[in-house]
Scaffold this motif. Structure first.
Motif, mmCIF file in Angstrom:
data_model
loop_
_atom_site.group_PDB
_atom_site.id
_atom_site.type_symbol
_atom_site.label_atom_id
_atom_site.label_comp_id
_atom_site.label_asym_id
_atom_site.label_seq_id
_atom_site.Cartn_x
_atom_site.Cartn_y
_atom_site.Cartn_z
ATOM 1 N N ASN A 179 7.990 -18.111 3.831
ATOM 2 C CA ASN A 179 7.876 -16.934 4.689
ATOM 3 C C ASN A 179 6.838 -15.961 4.155
ATOM 4 N N ASP A 180 6.845 -15.772 2.820
ATOM 5 C CA ASP A 180 5.868 -14.880 2.191
ATOM 6 C C ASP A 180 4.451 -15.385 2.442
ATOM 7 N N ILE A 181 4.265 -16.683 2.329
ATOM 8 C CA ILE A 181 2.940 -17.270 2.548
ATOM 9 C C ILE A 181 2.496 -17.050 3.990
ATOM 10 N N ARG A 182 3.428 -17.257 4.932
ATOM 11 C CA ARG A 182 3.106 -17.030 6.349
ATOM 12 C C ARG A 182 2.672 -15.587 6.582
ATOM 13 N N THR A 183 3.448 -14.643 6.017
ATOM 14 C CA THR A 183 3.129 -13.222 6.165
ATOM 15 C C THR A 183 1.754 -12.916 5.585
ATOM 16 N N LEU A 184 1.491 -13.478 4.396
ATOM 17 C CA LEU A 184 0.223 -13.258 3.716
ATOM 18 C C LEU A 184 -0.952 -13.807 4.544
ATOM 19 N N LYS A 185 -0.774 -15.015 5.092
ATOM 20 C CA LYS A 185 -1.841 -15.631 5.891
ATOM 21 C C LYS A 185 -2.135 -14.800 7.134
ATOM 22 N N LYS A 186 -1.073 -14.293 7.743
ATOM 23 C CA LYS A 186 -1.214 -13.465 8.940
ATOM 24 C C LYS A 186 -2.000 -12.202 8.584
ATOM 25 N N TRP A 187 -1.626 -11.591 7.469
ATOM 26 C CA TRP A 187 -2.285 -10.374 7.023
ATOM 27 C C TRP A 187 -3.758 -10.652 6.715
ATOM 28 N N MET A 188 -4.035 -11.791 6.048
ATOM 29 C CA MET A 188 -5.415 -12.146 5.712
ATOM 30 C C MET A 188 -6.253 -12.361 6.969
ATOM 31 N N ALA A 189 -5.637 -12.974 7.978
ATOM 32 C CA ALA A 189 -6.344 -13.190 9.235
ATOM 33 C C ALA A 189 -6.688 -11.851 9.882
ATOM 34 N N GLU A 190 -5.737 -10.901 9.833
ATOM 35 C CA GLU A 190 -5.972 -9.569 10.405
ATOM 36 C C GLU A 190 -7.091 -8.848 9.652
ATOM 37 N N VAL A 191 -7.060 -8.941 8.335
ATOM 38 C CA VAL A 191 -8.097 -8.308 7.516
ATOM 39 C C VAL A 191 -9.457 -8.924 7.844
ATOM 40 N N ASP A 192 -9.458 -10.245 7.991
ATOM 41 C CA ASP A 192 -10.673 -10.967 8.325
ATOM 42 C C ASP A 192 -11.276 -10.451 9.623
ATOM 43 N N VAL A 193 -10.448 -10.307 10.650
ATOM 44 C CA VAL A 193 -10.887 -9.774 11.944
ATOM 45 C C VAL A 193 -11.447 -8.371 11.748
ATOM 46 N N PHE A 194 -10.704 -7.576 10.983
ATOM 47 C CA PHE A 194 -11.098 -6.191 10.746
ATOM 48 C C PHE A 194 -12.461 -6.106 10.051
ATOM 49 N N LEU A 195 -12.671 -6.969 9.057
ATOM 50 C CA LEU A 195 -13.921 -6.931 8.294
ATOM 51 C C LEU A 195 -15.123 -7.376 9.128
ATOM 52 N N LYS A 196 -14.837 -8.190 10.163
ATOM 53 C CA LYS A 196 -15.931 -8.670 11.010
ATOM 54 C C LYS A 196 -16.307 -7.661 12.096
ATOM 55 N N GLU A 197 -15.458 -6.613 12.233
ATOM 56 C CA GLU A 197 -15.730 -5.590 13.255
ATOM 57 C C GLU A 197 -17.012 -4.835 12.930
ATOM 58 N N GLU A 198 -17.523 -4.220 13.959
ATOM 59 C CA GLU A 198 -18.699 -3.363 13.780
ATOM 60 C C GLU A 198 -18.276 -2.132 12.971
ATOM 61 N N TRP A 199 -18.992 -1.857 11.930
ATOM 62 C CA TRP A 199 -18.693 -0.657 11.155
ATOM 63 C C TRP A 199 -19.561 0.487 11.643
ATOM 64 N N PRO A 200 -18.992 1.705 11.622
ATOM 65 C CA PRO A 200 -19.788 2.854 12.081
ATOM 66 C C PRO A 200 -20.984 3.105 11.155
ATOM 67 N N ALA A 201 -21.941 3.787 11.690
ATOM 68 C CA ALA A 201 -23.122 4.123 10.885
ATOM 69 C C ALA A 201 -22.679 4.985 9.708
ATOM 70 N N LEU A 202 -23.407 4.887 8.612
ATOM 71 C CA LEU A 202 -23.016 5.576 7.391
ATOM 72 C C LEU A 202 -22.892 7.081 7.560
ATOM 73 N N GLY A 203 -23.646 7.655 8.477
ATOM 74 C CA GLY A 203 -23.586 9.106 8.678
ATOM 75 C C GLY A 203 -22.266 9.559 9.266
ATOM 76 N N ASP A 204 -21.599 8.678 10.015
ATOM 77 C CA ASP A 204 -20.378 9.045 10.726
ATOM 78 C C ASP A 204 -19.171 8.941 9.791
ATOM 79 N N SER A 205 -19.012 9.928 8.919
ATOM 80 C CA SER A 205 -17.983 9.830 7.871
ATOM 81 C C SER A 205 -16.562 9.861 8.430
#
Length: 156
Positions: free
Chosen positions: A120-146
């Motif tokens: 169960n822990d592994i499943r939770t971890l994999k799910k979380w990693m997939a979410e982080v992966d999606v998040f990291l692939k998102e467009e990041w705002p320009a550096l000026g937009d703090s």
């Protein structure tokens, strides 16, 4: 002939001795480090079956005990003694076997619980990693937009 146990005594004794021998063999099989839940489940079923089989053999054991008591009362002392000591050995093995079975069942159940928790822990971890992966692939705002950058980091 009063001092000799009935034929049924010998049969019962042999049945119980054979049964104990087989069970001890099953129990002494090396415990392979099994990491598969299904295999553990199978093993637990086998041990539980042995346990109920143990209960069924109990009647025979009770019969042996009462017969030996009877012999000790009626027959010559030395005959009674020899049957009693034979029975004590059998009862000792029986207790040990019974305890080992209970212990093996408990160990297996604990390992199964741990394994399930781990999976169960592994499943939770994999799910979380997939979410982080999606998040990291998102467009990041320009550096000026703090402000937008802070929001995104918080989400992370």
């Amino acid at each position: 002939s009063d001092s000799l146990p009935p034929a049924h005594y010998k049969e019962t004794m042999n049945t119980i001795l054979m049964w104990m021998q087989q069970s001890e063999t099953k129990l002494s099989m090396p415990q392979v480090a099994i990491a598969e839940y299904e295999t553990m489940e199978q093993r637990l079923r086998e041990f539980k079956a042995l346990q109920s089989s143990l209960q069924e053999q109990q009647k025979g054991l009770t019969y042996l005990s009462t017969t030996v008591e009877e012999l000790s009362r009626r027959g010559p002392a030395e005959v009674g003694r020899s049957y009693r000591s034979e029975l004590e050995v059998v009862l000792g093995r029986w207790k040990k076997l019974s305890a080992q079975l209970a212990e093996q069942c408990q160990k297996l159940e604990e390992r199964m619980t741990k394994l399930q928790r781990f999976q169960n822990d592994i499943r939770t971890l994999k799910k979380w990693m997939a979410e982080v992966d999606v998040f990291l692939k998102e467009e990041w705002p320009a550096l000026g937009d703090s402000e937008a950058l802070e929001k995104q980091l918080e989400q992370c």
